[in-house]
Design an enzyme around this catalytic site. Structure first.
Site, PDB file in Angstrom:
ATOM      1  N   ARG A  72     -11.658   6.090  10.352  1.00  0.00           N
ATOM      2  CA  ARG A  72     -11.237   4.693  10.329  1.00  0.00           C
ATOM      3  C   ARG A  72     -12.327   3.766   9.790  1.00  0.00           C
ATOM      4  O   ARG A  72     -12.050   2.815   9.076  1.00  0.00           O
ATOM      5  CB  ARG A  72     -10.820   4.260  11.744  1.00  0.00           C
ATOM      6  N   ASP A 123      -8.920  -6.211  -4.600  1.00  0.00           N
ATOM      7  CA  ASP A 123      -8.508  -4.908  -4.055  1.00  0.00           C
ATOM      8  C   ASP A 123      -9.010  -3.810  -4.990  1.00  0.00           C
ATOM      9  O   ASP A 123      -8.535  -3.679  -6.107  1.00  0.00           O
ATOM     10  CB  ASP A 123      -6.976  -4.879  -3.949  1.00  0.00           C
ATOM     11  N   SER A 178       0.838  -1.198   0.000  1.00  0.00           N
ATOM     12  CA  SER A 178       0.000   0.000   0.000  1.00  0.00           C
ATOM     13  C   SER A 178       0.880   1.258   0.000  1.00  0.00           C
ATOM     14  O   SER A 178       1.777   1.369  -0.830  1.00  0.00           O
ATOM     15  CB  SER A 178      -0.926  -0.062   1.218  1.00  0.00           C
ATOM     16  N   HIS A 217      -8.166  -4.883  -0.266  1.00  0.00           N
ATOM     17  CA  HIS A 217      -6.856  -4.282  -0.023  1.00  0.00           C
ATOM     18  C   HIS A 217      -6.167  -4.921   1.187  1.00  0.00           C
ATOM     19  O   HIS A 217      -4.945  -5.068   1.213  1.00  0.00           O
ATOM     20  CB  HIS A 217      -7.038  -2.783   0.183  1.00  0.00           C
ATOM     21  N   ASP A 218      -6.957  -5.285   2.180  1.00  0.00           N
ATOM     22  CA  ASP A 218      -6.401  -5.898   3.394  1.00  0.00           C
ATOM     23  C   ASP A 218      -5.658  -7.208   3.112  1.00  0.00           C
ATOM     24  O   ASP A 218      -4.892  -7.672   3.963  1.00  0.00           O
ATOM     25  CB  ASP A 218      -7.521  -6.191   4.401  1.00  0.00           C
TER      26      ASP A 218
END
Lengths: 380, 198
Positions: A224, A320, A154, A353-354
């Site tokens: 968040r 992602d 990232s 993405h994680d």
């Protein structure tokens, strides 16, 4: 904690830099400190060092535990350790908290010795290039002329890319994971919504909330929560939470009802308790500003990467959508245009993405295989 | 040929066409055996392209450059004329969009090398005459599990090139390690061509 393949208990170190640093913004920091951790042993010719660059909310605590009874290890412990894909039996691995961070390196929450108060809003905006510069100074301090590899996912992957451009001879290999050559308008938009949540929180006090003894929790939580939505794929979220209700029935109110609400609020609370609002603003801004072609006269990534000399492993993840495979392929194309050595893998993974932080067999086999070649080079 | 590993004979043919130090792109590179051979024997600077996870891993283990990409989606990630040779070895017959792939090969490469199993091989013909789809060392699949959807003969491929203004620079037809001169479309089990835009 004696876990298999864990580096075990690790102790952060601090490096203090007294020579002034002029940032891309034009601001100057007269001095700064970087907190970092190292795992493994530096070999005789200092050639087996690996730098791990962290992402938005990461830090220097990459692997291992800070205390015997810590519940959670460093953020990339599944990747780094003895016998792991980035094997600390072979490599000397460095994790560093970036300048502007909130886990020990000089940042907005650090005390400004000139005022005796936290920097707060007066802490300058830093960029990916500034981070690379400070990381290079840390490498100098540790006697590392050239890294065997620099690795990051990232925003971390963006630092790796910048390294390969700014210091082409200081890394042999670049592992650019779940990254992008620059953010899209959509990505910047997400970041700005997150920033607005913080900036408009009455407890933010223009960035100087420390003096008021408060934290802009609401803003941090919402920032968040938004981030988490974008880091997960629709499918992964659907599979994990679906429409499951905590109490099994509608309550016709605004308390937590759906499991996804519970999850996001939990993540938001946890983050608001541990992360500095100013650092969050600064990190997202560094993401937005990142564009290695920005200062380049031709403005193409291929032209910009002409300086690069390292070999590359680029990895993306199929679901992602925040840093999609197409963005990684842009990087690959620019590397191919320059006849650079590159391998590219698109990992089929459900977690969006994680996924770059998760343990996936193909992903970890690949990094392991690549790093075994790197290890053979430095051992030779 | 190296001492312990058996290099397929069509690999030697392909390698003989690749000038030392060439920039090569190997489409459908599989586990990277050919690419490794070209790297070692011809000092080629090469990249493989494959779709399968296991093949990507195998290439990385060999220290080769490999790009995970679906060939049927084209070669848009590669610039025109950016390779000396674009190679398609034993993959043509499994592609969906043959015309597009060959056109892309000749866009990206100054020259292309195509090797494929010859469906016109006499053993294949005998099996068809007996009433069955051919199964041979080069076509080791049953009709129901074969990935090969576009099989062709030596004549078919040459007609294909003629119709599309593709110049055949060299052709080698083989059966095992033997080069076939006479009646190649009957006696050859595998054919390799070096081609360019006419």
């Amino acid at each position: 904690m004696s876990k298999p393949n864990s580096i075990g208990v690790v102790t952060p170190q601090t490096a203090r830099f007294e020579s002034p640093l002029t940032l891309k913004s034009g601001a100057t920091l007269p001095f700064y400190e970087l907190v970092y951790e190292t795992y493994g042993t530096l070999n005789a010719d200092n050639s087996n060092a690996i730098l791990v660059c962290h992402a938005l909310s990461g830090n220097h605590h990459v692997a291992g535990y800070h205390a015997e009874h810590d519940k959670r290890p460093g953020w990339w412990d599944n990747m780094i350790g003895p016998g792991k894909p980035i094997d600390t039996e072979h490599f000397f691995v460095i994790g560093v908290n970036n300048l502007g961070g909130c886990h020990g390196s000089t940042g907005p929450s650090s005390i400004n010795p000139q005022t005796g108060k936290p920097f707060g809003a007066s802490f300058p905006v830093v960029t990916v290039e500034d981070w690379v510069e400070t990381q290079a100074r840390l490498a100098d301090r540790l006697g590392i002329r050239q890294f065997a590899a620099i690795v990051g996912g990232s925003l971390g992957g963006m630092q790796v890319l910048q390294w390969s451009i700014n210091h082409p001879d200081r890394l042999r290999h670049a592992l650019v994971i779940a990254a992008a050559p620059r953010l899209t308008a959509q990505n910047i938009a997400f970041n700005d919504v997150a920033r607005q949540a913080i900036l408009t929180d009455p407890d933010f006090h223009g960035g100087d909330f420390y003096a008021h003894g408060v934290v802009p929790r609401r803003g941090l939580r919402i920032a968040r929560m938004l981030g988490h939505i974008t880091y997960l794929s629709d499918d992964a979220m659907g599979e994990k939470f679906g429409r499951i209700l905590r109490s099994g029935a509608y309550n016709f109110g605004y308390e937590v009802e759906f499991e996804i609400e519970s999850y996001l609020r939990y993540q938001g609370d946890k983050f608001a308790d541990s992360f500095d609002a100013n650092t969050y603003l600064l990190m997202t801004k560094a993401l937005d500003y990142f564009d290695p072609t920005h200062h380049h006269q031709h403005g193409s990534l291929s032209e910009t990467l002409r300086a690069a000399r390292s070999r590359f492993l680029v990895i993306s993840f199929s679901t992602d959508w925040r840093f999609s495979p197409a963005r990684s392929r842009e990087i690959v194309k620019a590397l191919l245009d320059n006849n650079l050595d590159v391998s590219y893998a698109e990992i089929t993974a459900a977690h969006g993405h994680d996924a770059f932080l998760m343990e996936d067999p193909q992903y970890h086999y690949l990094v392991r295989a690549y790093m075994e070649r790197v290890a053979a080079e430095v051992a030779a | 040929m190296t001492n312990t590993t058996t290099v397929r004979h069509d690999f030697e043919t392909i390698a003989s066409w690749v000038k030392p130090g060439s920039r090569v792109l190997d489409l459908g590179c599989g586990d990277g055996t050919l690419l490794k051979y070209l790297k070692d024997s011809r000092q080629a600077h090469g990249y493989g392209v494959d779709i399968k996870d296991a093949n990507i891993l195998a290439c990385v283990q060999k220290g080769l450059n490999v790009i995970q990409n679906d060939l049927d989606a084209g070669l848009s990630g590669f610039e025109a004329d950016s390779f000396d040779f674009v190679i398609l070895s034993q993959t043509l017959q499994a592609m969906r969009h043959i015309e597009q792939v060959v056109a892309e090969m000749l866009r990206v490469g100054k020259q292309a090398i195509v090797a494929f199993p010859n469906f016109g091989y006499w053993r294949h013909r005998v099996q068809v005459l007996q009433g069955y789809m051919p199964v041979s060392p080069r076509l080791p699949y049953q009709w129901y599990d074969t990935p090969n959807i576009h099989l062709c003969t030596v004549r078919d491929f040459e007609a294909f090139c003629a119709q599309r203004n593709i110049r055949i620079l060299e052709r080698v037809v083989m059966d095992g390690e033997r080069k076939i001169g006479l009646l190649p479309n009957i006696r050859g089990s595998v054919a390799a061509y070096r081609i360019e835009r006419a």
